[in-house]
Design an enzyme around this catalytic site. Structure first.
Site, short mmCIF file in Angstrom:
data_model
loop_
_atom_site.label_atom_id
_atom_site.label_comp_id
_atom_site.label_asym_id
_atom_site.label_seq_id
_atom_site.Cartn_x
_atom_site.Cartn_y
_atom_site.Cartn_z
N LYS A 1 0.85 -1.20 0.00
CA LYS A 1 0.00 0.00 0.00
C LYS A 1 0.88 1.25 0.00
O LYS A 1 0.67 2.18 -0.77
CB LYS A 1 -0.95 0.00 1.21
CG LYS A 1 -2.05 -1.07 1.12
CD LYS A 1 -2.87 -1.21 2.40
CE LYS A 1 -3.89 -2.36 2.27
NZ LYS A 1 -4.67 -2.61 3.48
N ASP B 1 -10.78 3.17 4.58
CA ASP B 1 -11.16 1.75 4.53
C ASP B 1 -12.68 1.59 4.46
O ASP B 1 -13.18 0.52 4.12
CB ASP B 1 -10.69 1.04 5.82
CG ASP B 1 -9.42 0.24 5.62
OD1 ASP B 1 -9.17 -0.24 4.49
OD2 ASP B 1 -8.67 0.08 6.60
N GLN C 1 -4.35 -1.45 9.86
CA GLN C 1 -4.39 -2.78 9.25
C GLN C 1 -4.96 -3.81 10.23
O GLN C 1 -4.58 -3.85 11.40
CB GLN C 1 -2.97 -3.17 8.80
CG GLN C 1 -2.90 -4.46 7.99
CD GLN C 1 -3.57 -4.36 6.61
OE1 GLN C 1 -3.74 -3.28 6.06
NE2 GLN C 1 -3.94 -5.50 6.05
N1 GUN Z 1 -6.94 -6.65 6.49
C1 GUN Z 1 -7.32 -7.36 5.41
N2 GUN Z 1 -7.86 -6.53 4.48
C2 GUN Z 1 -7.82 -5.28 5.01
C3 GUN Z 1 -8.24 -4.01 4.52
O1 GUN Z 1 -8.77 -3.84 3.42
N3 GUN Z 1 -8.01 -2.96 5.37
C4 GUN Z 1 -7.46 -3.11 6.60
N4 GUN Z 1 -7.29 -2.04 7.34
N5 GUN Z 1 -7.07 -4.29 7.07
C5 GUN Z 1 -7.25 -5.37 6.28
#
Ligand code: GUN
Length: 294
Positions: A52, A119, A96
């Site tokens: 990311k 998110d 995350q």
């Molecule tokens: N863990 C797995 N997928 C995601 C996501 O799209 N965002 C976040 N913050 N954690 C995740």
């Protein structure tokens, strides 16, 4: 059979965003700034967050990675979130998931300023999504919608079966596929660990979206001819012969299911790269909203 090429489409989206960012720079405007908090050392989470942040750099966003130890208390994490909420330089941020067990995930999600919640996990944004209001759509479901749209996949009146009811993928996906509009307008069945006759339900699906995390769960004999198959699973399978010591696989027995499907996403190179592209898109949107408020 056509491959829904998430790698290609995500690169197109990133190029589109990169061009937008270049224009912002030319105009002397502040560029979008995404921050990511990761707590602990989970290998997969570190890889995702790393991708990311790297993607931000490639398209010209600013990015900040905040790594906190696995022993971080809930209070310490909430304090960091409050700092980011009021930091005018940060347009959007993510925490995350999953988080270590001493931290209440719901409290964390609730603590994020909905205007910075790229998110789309905060109840305000989730509620807006369910009510067809403009908001941040969670990146993985958003990426799937974008793939369906760019490949002009017909969803109207189709039966969509979503496998898995996680808050990140299955639940929002089930809402989005039933919304008025396109992609949407389908009749949705949300299946999960307590669903009876799941194979029978899947066999009736025009569109199958599998977000289970069980390698090779979806077999060719389970899907109907010409089904659209979306594989959201990303599982690391230990393999000594691979350089990294594992390989990545999805929920779908791709080799055999692809012979029956009309459209199918590969793993890797399907939904995964789309998730990152849509997070960037949400961050661009957060920047635009942030600017219009100030
Ligand atoms: N863990 C797995 N997928 C995601 C996501 O799209 N965002 C976040 N913050 N954690 C995740």
């Amino acid at each position: 059979m056509e491959i829904l090429d998430g790698k290609k489409v995500s690169n197109e989206i990133k190029e589109e965003i990169k061009a937008e960012v270049a224009k912002m720079r030319e105009r002397g405007e502040k560029v979008p700034h995404l921050a990511a908090i990761i707590v602990g050392n989970d290998g997969a989470s570190l890889t995702y967050v790393g991708s990311k942040v790297r993607s931000c750099e490639r398209i010209g966003f600013e990015s900040t990675l905040i790594q906190m130890p696995s022993t971080t208390s809930e209070q310490e994490l909430l304090k960091k979130i409050k700092e980011l909420n009021v930091d005018d330089d940060i347009d959007g941020f993510i925490v995350q998931l999953p988080l270590p067990e001493q931290i209440d995930t719901q409290k964390v999600i609730m603590a994020v300023d909905p205007d910075k919640d790229v998110d789309g996990f905060h109840p305000t944004n989730f509620g807006k999504m369910a009510l067809d209001m403009s908001t941040f759509i969670p990146a993985t479901p958003f990426g799937i919608l974008e793939l369906l749209e760019r490949y002009k996949v017909d969803t109207k009146g189709k039966h969509t079966v979503v496998i898995g009811r996680s808050h990140i993928v299955g639940r929002p996906m089930s809402i989005l596929m039933g919304r008025k509009g396109w992609p949407g307008n389908s009749t949705v069945t949300l299946t999960h660990s307590h669903t009876k006759n799941i194979t029978q339900i899947i066999s009736q699906a025009d569109i199958v979206i599998s977000a289970l995390g069980v390698p090779n769960f979806l077999k060719a004999e389970m899907v109907k001819d010409d089904a659209v198959v979306i594989d959201v699973g990303i599982t690391r399978v230990p393999d000594e012969t691979k350089e990294k010591g594992y390989y990545i696989t999805g929920d779908v027995d791709f080799e055999n299911v692809c012979k029956k499907a009309s459209f199918i996403t590969p793993v890797p190179g399907g939904v995964g790269p789309m998730t990152i592209a849509m997070l960037l898109k949400n961050t661009l949107l957060a920047r635009e909203r942030h600017r219009s408020r100030n």
